[in-house]
Write an enzyme that holds these catalytic residues in place. Structure first.
Site, PDB file in Angstrom:
ATOM      1  N   LYS A 194      11.905  -0.178   3.280  1.00 40.26           N
ATOM      2  CA  LYS A 194      10.680  -0.214   2.660  1.00 40.26           C
ATOM      3  C   LYS A 194      10.863   0.160   1.331  1.00 40.26           C
ATOM      4  O   LYS A 194      10.010  -0.325   0.301  1.00 40.26           O
ATOM      5  CB  LYS A 194       9.693   0.834   3.335  1.00 40.26           C
ATOM      6  CG  LYS A 194       9.021   0.239   4.459  1.00 40.26           C
ATOM      7  CD  LYS A 194       7.769   1.342   4.908  1.00 40.26           C
ATOM      8  CE  LYS A 194       7.026   0.607   6.070  1.00 40.26           C
ATOM      9  NZ  LYS A 194       6.002   1.636   6.764  1.00 40.26           N
ATOM     10  N   LYS A 205      11.081 -10.453  13.408  1.00 39.24           N
ATOM     11  CA  LYS A 205       9.912 -10.185  14.319  1.00 39.24           C
ATOM     12  C   LYS A 205       8.449 -10.483  13.560  1.00 39.24           C
ATOM     13  O   LYS A 205       8.381 -10.535  12.427  1.00 39.24           O
ATOM     14  CB  LYS A 205       9.767  -8.758  14.509  1.00 39.24           C
ATOM     15  CG  LYS A 205       9.314  -8.153  15.568  1.00 39.24           C
ATOM     16  CD  LYS A 205       9.748  -6.506  15.853  1.00 39.24           C
ATOM     17  CE  LYS A 205       8.350  -5.746  15.794  1.00 39.24           C
ATOM     18  NZ  LYS A 205       8.648  -4.362  16.349  1.00 39.24           N
ATOM     19  N   LYS A 209       3.082  -7.733  10.614  1.00 31.68           N
ATOM     20  CA  LYS A 209       1.812  -7.712   9.655  1.00 31.68           C
ATOM     21  C   LYS A 209       1.872  -7.474   8.267  1.00 31.68           C
ATOM     22  O   LYS A 209       0.805  -7.650   7.452  1.00 31.68           O
ATOM     23  CB  LYS A 209       0.867  -6.589  10.441  1.00 31.68           C
ATOM     24  CG  LYS A 209       1.387  -5.250  10.259  1.00 31.68           C
ATOM     25  CD  LYS A 209       0.483  -4.221  10.960  1.00 31.68           C
ATOM     26  CE  LYS A 209       1.253  -2.879  11.278  1.00 31.68           C
ATOM     27  NZ  LYS A 209       0.085  -1.844  11.969  1.00 31.68           N
TER      28      LYS A 209
END
Ligand code: TRP
Length: 330
Positions: free
Chosen positions: A113, A198, A201
């Site tokens: 992140k 994966k 979102k």
């Protein structure tokens, strides 16, 4: 009465999608009958990256509506908003003081992140670094035995265990040491535009996922655009990862084993398969979204408040025990 406890949570950020439903929430629905279950909407975690306040409020209720539409039953388990139970943040602070900075620095999610953050390094908040400590607090407050999560969260469960053991060793038996609960099949739904990663979102393209709020036209368009592998037969195998992923989605949504799907499309091509998959997805999504709409904001909030009332006494008791042990005046 001596059932094991499970705790899990989802952040109210980005668009919840079929991957979240098939890979996580659908299983929680099964687990709620067997375990004493607590499901949280983790808004405190969501603000570790900038959120638009109105959007955050909307998403928080939306995640709860998704839990309810999926069949999570507030009579059987507790669903609540993390920030409604302030003990989470309090315990987090205390756990912070026994956490070592290198333990947080090496977390893969933090590294990912902070690298992928489009802003420069300077704007990476301390909250992002401390994210796993808050997650540890979530889990440890409730004497959780099992934490149903995806593989990407295993490292966070590991640090939760480390902190619990460290605290117990220093101040005496206080926390239950939780275990991760990984689904046996480890069903991971991959991105429609990239089957090596994966479904996410926070993906940059909306063609990566089918959001649980997408309308029929969007669903059909996204399935049509989904990448496929070379060749034209419909086969379920590892060297056709894009097709395998689509067959998995078909299989989970229709409760049909992959081999049967393979057989059904023996002499057919991608076009037929994809058009049927779109039908399957739409016929799942329509009643799902209808159920979501049955819960207006007031009703959901009422359920969430009741959930918080139910778990708060557990959290209070555990936090008080912690405070006594570390030497606070009660
Ligand atoms: N970090 C989890 C995720 O992104 C969400 C989460 C927060 C969570 N607190 C938790 C999951 C406690 C399980 C238990 O998926």
């Amino acid at each position: 009465m001596n059932r094991q406890r499970i705790f899990s949570g989802i952040q109210p950020s980005g668009n919840l999608h079929l991957g979240n439903y098939l890979g996580a929430i659908k299983n929680w629905v099964k687990l709620q009958d067997e375990y004493d279950s607590i499901f949280c909407v983790v808004d405190l975690h969501a603000i570790t990256v900038p959120q638009n306040p109105e959007e955050l409020r909307k998403k928080t209720l939306e995640v709860a509506k998704i839990y309810l539409a999926a069949g999570i039953d507030p009579e059987k388990c507790s669903i609540f908003i993390q920030s409604h139970v302030s003990e989470h943040t309090e315990l987090m602070w205390i756990l912070n003081t026994i956490t070592k900075i290198p333990e947080l620095n090496k977390m893969t999610q933090f590294k990912d992140k902070s690298v992928s953050s489009d802003v420069s390094n300077i704007s990476i908040g301390a909250g992002l670094l401390n994210y796993p400590v808050l997650m540890a607090a979530d889990i440890l407050l409730y004497d959780t035995n099992l934490v149903p999560v995806g593989e990407d969260q295993l490292q966070h469960i590991e640090i939760t265990r480390t902190l619990a053991k460290r605290f117990n060793k220093r101040f005496g038996e206080t926390f239950v040491i939780p275990e991760p609960y990984i689904q046996k099949e480890g069903m991971r739904i991959m991105g429609l535009d990239d089957p090596t990663k994966k479904m996410s979102k926070s993906a940059s393209s909306e063609y990566n996922y089918i959001a649980l709020t997408d309308d029929e036209e969007t669903i059909r368009k996204k399935i049509k655009k989904a990448v496929t592998d070379s060749g034209s037969e419909i086969v379920y195998c590892d060297d056709k990862p894009a097709l395998k992923n689509l067959i998995n989605i078909y299989s989970l949504l229709s409760d049909t084993p992959p081999k049967e799907i393979e057989k059904k499309y023996e002499n057919k091509g991608y076009a037929d398969f994809k058009s049927d998959l779109a039908d399957v997805a739409v016929s799942f999504m329509k009643p799902f979204q209808k159920k979501m709409k049955e819960y207006d904001d007031e009703k959901v909030l009422e359920i969430l408040r009741q959930g918080a009332e139910r778990v708060r006494p557990l959290a209070k008791k555990k936090l008080e025990e912690v405070k006594k042990k570390i030497g606070f005046v009660i």
